[in-house]
Write a protein that holds these residues in place. Structure first.
Motif, PDB file in Angstrom:
ATOM      1  N   ILE A   2       0.726  -1.226   0.210  1.00 28.53           N
ATOM      2  CA  ILE A   2      -0.018   0.095  -0.180  1.00 28.53           C
ATOM      3  C   ILE A   2       0.818   1.386   0.095  1.00 28.53           C
ATOM      4  O   ILE A   2       1.806   1.448   0.867  1.00 28.53           O
ATOM      5  N   ASP A   3       0.842   2.133  -0.846  1.00 29.40           N
ATOM      6  CA  ASP A   3       1.491   3.351  -1.055  1.00 29.40           C
ATOM      7  C   ASP A   3       0.376   4.333  -0.160  1.00 29.40           C
ATOM      8  O   ASP A   3      -0.666   4.638  -0.700  1.00 29.40           O
ATOM      9  N   HIS A   5       1.220   7.728   0.448  1.00 26.82           N
ATOM     10  CA  HIS A   5       1.590   9.128   0.086  1.00 26.82           C
ATOM     11  C   HIS A   5       1.800   9.227  -1.234  1.00 26.82           C
ATOM     12  O   HIS A   5       3.070   8.921  -1.824  1.00 26.82           O
ATOM     13  N   CYS A   6       0.836   9.754  -1.756  1.00 24.80           N
ATOM     14  CA  CYS A   6       0.999   9.690  -3.397  1.00 24.80           C
ATOM     15  C   CYS A   6       0.331  10.613  -4.025  1.00 24.80           C
ATOM     16  O   CYS A   6      -0.794  11.364  -3.982  1.00 24.80           O
ATOM     17  N   LEU A  26      -0.471   5.030 -11.775  1.00 23.83           N
ATOM     18  CA  LEU A  26      -0.951   4.014 -11.269  1.00 23.83           C
ATOM     19  C   LEU A  26      -0.542   2.696 -11.932  1.00 23.83           C
ATOM     20  O   LEU A  26      -0.250   1.556 -11.165  1.00 23.83           O
ATOM     21  N   ALA A  29       2.826   1.809 -10.600  1.00 22.82           N
ATOM     22  CA  ALA A  29       2.894   1.282  -9.268  1.00 22.82           C
ATOM     23  C   ALA A  29       2.244  -0.100  -9.066  1.00 22.82           C
ATOM     24  O   ALA A  29       2.949  -1.058  -8.340  1.00 22.82           O
ATOM     25  N   LYS A  30       1.207  -0.468  -9.910  1.00 23.09           N
ATOM     26  CA  LYS A  30       0.670  -1.571  -9.896  1.00 23.09           C
ATOM     27  C   LYS A  30       1.727  -2.654 -10.408  1.00 23.09           C
ATOM     28  O   LYS A  30       2.100  -3.835  -9.985  1.00 23.09           O
ATOM     29  N   VAL A  34       2.187  -2.704  -5.966  1.00 21.93           N
ATOM     30  CA  VAL A  34       1.180  -1.739  -5.188  1.00 21.93           C
ATOM     31  C   VAL A  34      -0.360  -2.159  -5.489  1.00 21.93           C
ATOM     32  O   VAL A  34      -0.743  -2.168  -6.538  1.00 21.93           O
ATOM     33  N   ILE A  37      -3.592   2.645  -2.812  1.00 16.81           N
ATOM     34  CA  ILE A  37      -2.812   3.751  -2.733  1.00 16.81           C
ATOM     35  C   ILE A  37      -3.570   4.750  -2.191  1.00 16.81           C
ATOM     36  O   ILE A  37      -5.089   4.987  -2.471  1.00 16.81           O
ATOM     37  N   LEU A  39      -4.350   8.522  -2.384  1.00 14.06           N
ATOM     38  CA  LEU A  39      -3.691   9.865  -2.771  1.00 14.06           C
ATOM     39  C   LEU A  39      -3.774  10.940  -1.886  1.00 14.06           C
ATOM     40  O   LEU A  39      -4.855  11.318  -1.223  1.00 14.06           O
ATOM     41  N   VAL A  71      -6.195  -1.626  -9.045  1.00 12.64           N
ATOM     42  CA  VAL A  71      -5.826  -0.917  -7.940  1.00 12.64           C
ATOM     43  C   VAL A  71      -6.788  -0.112  -7.093  1.00 12.64           C
ATOM     44  O   VAL A  71      -7.643   0.546  -7.567  1.00 12.64           O
ATOM     45  N   LEU A  73      -8.254   2.766  -4.661  1.00 13.66           N
ATOM     46  CA  LEU A  73      -7.768   4.141  -4.378  1.00 13.66           C
ATOM     47  C   LEU A  73      -8.681   4.789  -3.038  1.00 13.66           C
ATOM     48  O   LEU A  73      -9.848   4.343  -2.963  1.00 13.66           O
TER      49      LEU A  73
END
Length: 138
Positions: A2-3, A5-6, A26, A29-30, A34, A37, A39, A71, A73
């Protein structure tokens, strides 16, 4: 992975400029594993103040696109701390991280330690859990 801070939300801060750029971010990241995320568009009084409606609209469009990519969000905010922070969080002007108790905070390079402590205690007293972005700067 998991991100948390994006800046992939397009058209609202110093991050992605277009939906296409957001989707490319994205996708990248995938490809790196990831799966979700948060955002975190910037909010800084007098510098990064985008209409909440625009943030929500862009988030919903991008969330749909991200879903087709596998993903998840969530919305948050990288909040440049000031005296109006609690009010902004309570009124929905800014978002906590994924709607939870965590708040991504940011300070200026020259912010003094006592102020950071004071604002951290203030967040905690209102039930928020501060997460400091760019802690290496302070």
């Amino acid at each position: 992975m998991i991100d948390i801070h994006c800046h992939a939300l397009y058209g609202v801060d110093a991050g992605a400029k277009s939906m296409e750029e957001s989707v490319a971010m994205l996708s990248q990241a995938k490809s790196q594993g990831v799966e979700a995320i948060i955002l975190t568009p910037h909010y800084r009084h007098g510098m990064f103040e985008y209409p909440v409606e625009r943030i929500r609209e862009h988030f919903e469009h991008l969330k749909h696109q991200a879903g087709t990519m596998g993903v998840e969000l969530y919305i948050g905010c990288e909040y440049h701390v000031n005296s109006r922070m609690i009010e902004a969080l309570q009124t929905g002007r800014c978002s906590s991280m994924a709607g939870g108790d965590f708040v991504l905070t940011e300070y200026s390079y020259d912010t003094e330690y006592p102020y950071i402590c004071e604002q951290t205690k203030k967040l905690l007293s209102y039930g928020y859990i501060p997460v400091m972005a760019h802690v290496e700067r302070y």
